[in-house]
Structure formats: C-alpha cells, structure tokens
Design an enzyme around this catalytic site. Structure first.
Site, PDB file in Angstrom:
ATOM      1  N   CYS A 200     -35.471 -20.640 -26.894  1.00  0.00           N
ATOM      2  CA  CYS A 200     -35.078 -19.311 -26.407  1.00  0.00           C
ATOM      3  C   CYS A 200     -33.895 -18.836 -27.239  1.00  0.00           C
ATOM      4  CB  CYS A 200     -34.585 -19.374 -24.958  1.00  0.00           C
ATOM      5  SG  CYS A 200     -35.759 -19.993 -23.789  1.00  0.00           S
TER       6      CYS A 200
ATOM      7  N   GLU B 167     -32.454 -10.085 -18.915  1.00  0.00           N
ATOM      8  CA  GLU B 167     -33.094 -10.031 -20.215  1.00  0.00           C
ATOM      9  C   GLU B 167     -34.443  -9.338 -20.214  1.00  0.00           C
ATOM     10  OE1 GLU B 167     -31.124 -13.876 -22.345  1.00  0.00           O
ATOM     11  OE2 GLU B 167     -33.175 -14.117 -21.627  1.00  0.00           O
TER      12      GLU B 167
END
Length: 174
Positions: free
Chosen positions: A66, A113
């Site tokens: 990530c 996000e």
C-alpha cells in the site's frame, strides 16, 4: 517518530487535488489518494507484516503493498514503484476498482483514502521477494479462507484497511 516529509495528493470537496504533507494528511484525517496492491499465486495472496518502526500500524499484517502517490505522480507509476521499493520485485499490475474508506490507524492518526486497487500474479515458487526491512518485517502467502479465519480470531493482528477490504470483498475479487 522518524518520518521524512512526503508530499502527496489530497482531494478537496470539489474533487480537485492539492499537495499536502503525508503526516498532515493522516493527523488531520484529510481525504487523499492511495494505492493498494494484491499479488496472487492461484488462490494464495502475498501479504506483508509492516515493519515495527512504521509511523502507524507497525507490526500488523496488510495486503501485498500500500502507498500514496507523490504529488503529481501518476497513480500507476506509484503502484509499480512501491511494489519494487517495498518488496524488491516487479510483476505486471492490472488496475481494478477504486474504493474509499476511513479508519482510525492509531497514534492519533486517521486514514481517509480514495484507493485504486491493483492485482498482480506471480509464481511463489520462483518469485524472489527482497523486502526493504525499513518497510516490511515479514511476508507470507495465505488463502482467502485462512485470511478470514485469522482476521476473525485475531483482528488486532491486521491493519484496519486490510480488515475493511476483507469484509467488503470477502473473495478478494476487486
């Protein structure tokens, strides 16, 4: 906390992007761009245990990789770059869906996000994983069934976003 300032892309209410320091995005819970990568070998997913020294979620298991694109960095470039930087390998990546989530990640930090998901495939018998020890403490391959059992029994061992992904997409099909 030893964090070097990194400028990433935050998202304003009108959808436009603006530069922000990564730690500020997390301390203020600002909506920002991110990528999540899932590398599979058949029904096995490569997961990583984040380095204990990470500024949030250190020592917890997460999906393969990530990250956040740098300000003005193309999102596909970020995915390829971070897979290589964190785990020391490249595989072709296929862009999948875009998801949004919000989660407390501890230490007064919050992730909010807009995540572009990527899928890659590899042969675990020949894949050479060379993790950057500043980023990744450990890696392993796990089936979807094993993952769900471990999350059910020990959710505290997994990052908040990985638990969210596993709950929203139980078959890990993005």
């Amino acid at each position: 906390m030893n964090v070097h300032p990194t400028i990433i892309s935050a998202i304003s209410e009108d959808g436009s992007l603006y530069p922000v320091e990564k730690l500020k995005a997390h301390s203020d819970g600002l909506f920002h761009l991110a990528v999540s990568i899932f590398v599979f070998d058949g029904d096995h997913l490569l997961i990583q245990k984040r380095a204990a020294s990470k500024y949030h979620c250190g020592g917890l298991w997460a999906n393969t990789c990530c990250s956040h694109p740098y300000w003005d960095e193309p999102i596909d470039s970020c995915a390829r770059r971070r897979l290589r930087e964190e785990l020391g390998f490249n595989v072709p990546l296929s862009r999948r869906r875009v998801v949004e989530y919000s989660a407390d990640v501890g230490n007064g930090l919050h992730e909010h996000e807009k995540v572009t998901m990527y899928i890659g495939t590899a042969d675990r018998a020949t894949l050479e994983i060379q993790p950057d020890i500043r980023e990744v403490e450990e890696t392993r391959w796990i089936t979807c069934e094993e993952l769900h059992a471990e999350i059910a029994n020990h959710p505290e061992h997994f990052t908040p976003w990985f638990r969210i992904y596993a709950e929203r997409y139980p078959d890990l099909i993005f």
